[in-house]
Design an enzyme around this catalytic site. Sequence first.
Site, PDB file in Angstrom:
ATOM      1  N   GLU A  75      83.448 -37.778  44.730  1.00 51.48           N
ATOM      2  CA  GLU A  75      84.482 -37.080  44.265  1.00 51.48           C
ATOM      3  C   GLU A  75      85.859 -37.400  45.456  1.00 51.48           C
ATOM      4  O   GLU A  75      87.029 -37.391  44.881  1.00 51.48           O
ATOM      5  CB  GLU A  75      84.272 -35.503  44.608  1.00 51.48           C
ATOM      6  CG  GLU A  75      83.294 -35.313  43.528  1.00 51.48           C
ATOM      7  CD  GLU A  75      82.619 -33.831  43.670  1.00 51.48           C
ATOM      8  OE1 GLU A  75      82.130 -33.634  44.934  1.00 51.48           O
ATOM      9  OE2 GLU A  75      82.663 -32.875  42.791  1.00 51.48           O
TER      10      GLU A  75
ATOM     11  N   GLU B 286      74.107 -34.525  42.036  1.00 51.03           N
ATOM     12  CA  GLU B 286      73.976 -33.101  42.587  1.00 51.03           C
ATOM     13  C   GLU B 286      72.700 -32.368  42.015  1.00 51.03           C
ATOM     14  O   GLU B 286      72.093 -31.435  42.344  1.00 51.03           O
ATOM     15  CB  GLU B 286      74.932 -32.449  42.632  1.00 51.03           C
ATOM     16  CG  GLU B 286      76.031 -32.775  43.743  1.00 51.03           C
ATOM     17  CD  GLU B 286      77.209 -33.643  42.899  1.00 51.03           C
ATOM     18  OE1 GLU B 286      76.952 -34.390  42.218  1.00 51.03           O
ATOM     19  OE2 GLU B 286      78.403 -33.837  43.470  1.00 51.03           O
TER      20      GLU B 286
ATOM     21  N   GLY C 296      79.927 -35.740  46.812  1.00 54.36           N
ATOM     22  CA  GLY C 296      81.107 -35.545  47.248  1.00 54.36           C
ATOM     23  C   GLY C 296      81.808 -36.935  47.483  1.00 54.36           C
ATOM     24  O   GLY C 296      83.071 -37.177  47.595  1.00 54.36           O
TER      25      GLY C 296
ATOM     26  N   ALA D 126      77.969 -35.085  49.957  1.00 56.55           N
ATOM     27  CA  ALA D 126      78.108 -34.216  51.121  1.00 56.55           C
ATOM     28  C   ALA D 126      76.905 -34.117  52.000  1.00 56.55           C
ATOM     29  O   ALA D 126      75.753 -34.679  51.459  1.00 56.55           O
ATOM     30  CB  ALA D 126      78.381 -32.730  50.571  1.00 56.55           C
TER      31      ALA D 126
HETATM   32  C1  HXC Z   1      72.755 -36.349  54.527  1.00 52.91           C
HETATM   33  C2  HXC Z   1      72.055 -38.589  53.621  1.00 52.91           C
HETATM   34  C3  HXC Z   1      72.523 -38.404  52.584  1.00 52.91           C
HETATM   35  C4  HXC Z   1      73.438 -37.378  52.258  1.00 52.91           C
HETATM   36  C5  HXC Z   1      71.535 -40.418  52.615  1.00 52.91           C
HETATM   37  N1  HXC Z   1      71.331 -39.721  53.771  1.00 52.91           N
HETATM   38  N2  HXC Z   1      72.491 -39.550  51.870  1.00 52.91           N
HETATM   39  N3  HXC Z   1      71.966 -37.500  54.642  1.00 52.91           N
HETATM   40  N4  HXC Z   1      73.257 -36.123  53.149  1.00 52.91           N
HETATM   41  N5  HXC Z   1      74.150 -36.877  51.267  1.00 52.91           N
HETATM   42  C6  HXC Z   1      70.789 -40.378  54.953  1.00 52.91           C
HETATM   43  C7  HXC Z   1      69.205 -40.168  54.780  1.00 52.91           C
HETATM   44  O1  HXC Z   1      68.427 -39.140  54.690  1.00 52.91           O
HETATM   45  C8  HXC Z   1      68.595 -41.342  55.541  1.00 52.91           C
HETATM   46  O2  HXC Z   1      68.684 -40.754  56.755  1.00 52.91           O
HETATM   47  C9  HXC Z   1      69.668 -42.449  55.543  1.00 52.91           C
HETATM   48  O3  HXC Z   1      70.913 -41.631  55.018  1.00 52.91           O
HETATM   49  C10 HXC Z   1      69.636 -43.446  54.614  1.00 52.91           C
HETATM   50  O4  HXC Z   1      69.363 -42.965  53.309  1.00 52.91           O
HETATM   51  P1  HXC Z   1      67.941 -43.366  52.602  1.00 52.91           P
HETATM   52  O5  HXC Z   1      67.611 -42.537  51.352  1.00 52.91           O
HETATM   53  O6  HXC Z   1      66.706 -43.804  53.483  1.00 52.91           O
HETATM   54  O7  HXC Z   1      68.495 -44.722  51.780  1.00 52.91           O
HETATM   55  P2  HXC Z   1      68.264 -45.362  50.469  1.00 52.91           P
HETATM   56  O8  HXC Z   1      66.562 -45.101  50.212  1.00 52.91           O
HETATM   57  O9  HXC Z   1      68.656 -46.588  50.259  1.00 52.91           O
HETATM   58  O10 HXC Z   1      68.596 -44.296  49.306  1.00 52.91           O
HETATM   59  C11 HXC Z   1      70.273 -44.052  49.204  1.00 52.91           C
HETATM   60  C12 HXC Z   1      70.457 -42.998  48.381  1.00 52.91           C
HETATM   61  C13 HXC Z   1      69.683 -41.786  48.815  1.00 52.91           C
HETATM   62  C14 HXC Z   1      70.217 -43.358  47.060  1.00 52.91           C
HETATM   63  C15 HXC Z   1      72.176 -43.052  48.455  1.00 52.91           C
HETATM   64  O11 HXC Z   1      70.155 -41.843  50.217  1.00 52.91           O
HETATM   65  C16 HXC Z   1      70.137 -40.507  48.209  1.00 52.91           C
HETATM   66  O12 HXC Z   1      69.813 -40.311  47.101  1.00 52.91           O
HETATM   67  N6  HXC Z   1      71.110 -39.825  48.908  1.00 52.91           N
HETATM   68  C17 HXC Z   1      71.640 -38.486  48.607  1.00 52.91           C
HETATM   69  C18 HXC Z   1      72.467 -38.544  47.484  1.00 52.91           C
HETATM   70  C19 HXC Z   1      73.035 -37.203  46.799  1.00 52.91           C
HETATM   71  O13 HXC Z   1      72.167 -36.404  46.321  1.00 52.91           O
HETATM   72  N7  HXC Z   1      74.419 -36.911  47.017  1.00 52.91           N
HETATM   73  C20 HXC Z   1      74.711 -35.625  46.529  1.00 52.91           C
HETATM   74  C21 HXC Z   1      74.853 -34.726  47.897  1.00 52.91           C
HETATM   75  S1  HXC Z   1      75.667 -33.260  47.362  1.00 52.91           S
HETATM   76  P3  HXC Z   1      67.210 -40.822  57.745  1.00 52.91           P
HETATM   77  O14 HXC Z   1      67.521 -39.966  58.843  1.00 52.91           O
HETATM   78  O15 HXC Z   1      65.892 -40.221  56.620  1.00 52.91           O
HETATM   79  O16 HXC Z   1      66.976 -42.166  57.829  1.00 52.91           O
HETATM   80  C22 HXC Z   1      77.224 -33.203  47.156  1.00 52.91           C
HETATM   81  C23 HXC Z   1      78.040 -32.108  46.760  1.00 52.91           C
HETATM   82  C24 HXC Z   1      79.366 -32.359  47.182  1.00 52.91           C
HETATM   83  O17 HXC Z   1      77.752 -34.336  47.433  1.00 52.91           O
HETATM   84  C25 HXC Z   1      79.944 -31.022  47.126  1.00 52.91           C
HETATM   85  C26 HXC Z   1      81.449 -30.976  47.593  1.00 52.91           C
HETATM   86  C27 HXC Z   1      81.760 -31.175  48.921  1.00 52.91           C
END
Ligand code: HXC
Length: 258
Positions: free
Chosen positions: A112, A132, A109, A66
């Site tokens: 999921e 998460e 997400g 998400a």
């Molecule tokens: C918003 C995101 C994002 C996310 C990545 N980006 N994941 N933006 N929401 N979930 C953005 C980053 O901010 C960054 O933007 C760009 O994408 C590239 O990501 P990087 O982090 O620079 O890449 P990398 O170093 O290769 O790392 C990749 C990654 C990391 C390991 C996937 O991005 C990460 O940990 N992302 C979050 C994963 C996460 O926690 N997902 C769960 C979310 S909560 P900029 O502008 O900085 O370049 C969830 C709840 C669901 O999903 C509930 C139901 C709907």
Amino acid sequence: MPEFILVNPQIAPYVGHIQLNRPKELNALNLELMLEIKQALIDFDQDDNIRAIVISGNERAFAAGADIKQMAGRNAIDMLKIDQFTTWDSIRKTKKPIIAAVSGFALGGGCELAMICDMIIASETAQFGQPEISIGVMPGAGGTQRLTRIVGKAKAMEMVLTGQFISAEEAKAYGLVNKIVPVEFYLSEAVKLASTIAEKSPIAVQMAKESVLKAYEMPLQEALFFERKNFYMLFATEDQKEGMQAFIEKRKATFKGQ
Ligand code: HXC
């Protein structure tokens, strides 16, 4: 016109394709993107020229979860009012089979969403996770439920409580993934699988999908009755007559979805 996805109603005969298209954000699932997926799936379900569906991201990411930036400032009441999960419930109700073509990150997400699909084709680079917990929350779109039913309690607990990712290999060993292919083939392999399904009777496919899903939702005895009713109902179709006659005549069946 959708802004965050690309829709191709005919990537192959009878196969529709939805591609998540926020590459810079690793296909982070903002609310608008999810609504677009929901609408595309409703349209596909109503289109007789589509019998199976593929959802993909790109090589680097299926979806990294998400959109954290969209969620970060929200409180519980905002989340309740937004009620994003009605969108997810609608996606879950898609009648036609959906194959997720996963390469790169399928996190939160994103994982999921892949699990709401009926099968997953993964590239060798695919990584699955429910991270998460590392941002102070927990899965909310089925990650504690679907994942546990698929991989079992021990692995689900490990993934949900540590937030660590698993590789395509490990995901396959745990039954999360149907098949792993080299990265250049993950989409074509998913389309191939969808095409195989699209050759079958679309009514039988829909009823079979519905029946398999009941295994997750009903006690066994009720689910067996449900299966039986669907089985009987298929004898009201022309496709049943055609399928069985074709077998007897030693020819390939042509199914019309009637
Ligand atoms: C918003 C995101 C994002 C996310 C990545 N980006 N994941 N933006 N929401 N979930 C953005 C980053 O901010 C960054 O933007 C760009 O994408 C590239 O990501 P990087 O982090 O620079 O890449 P990398 O170093 O290769 O790392 C990749 C990654 C990391 C390991 C996937 O991005 C990460 O940990 N992302 C979050 C994963 C996460 O926690 N997902 C769960 C979310 S909560 P900029 O502008 O900085 O370049 C969830 C709840 C669901 O999903 C509930 C139901 C709907």
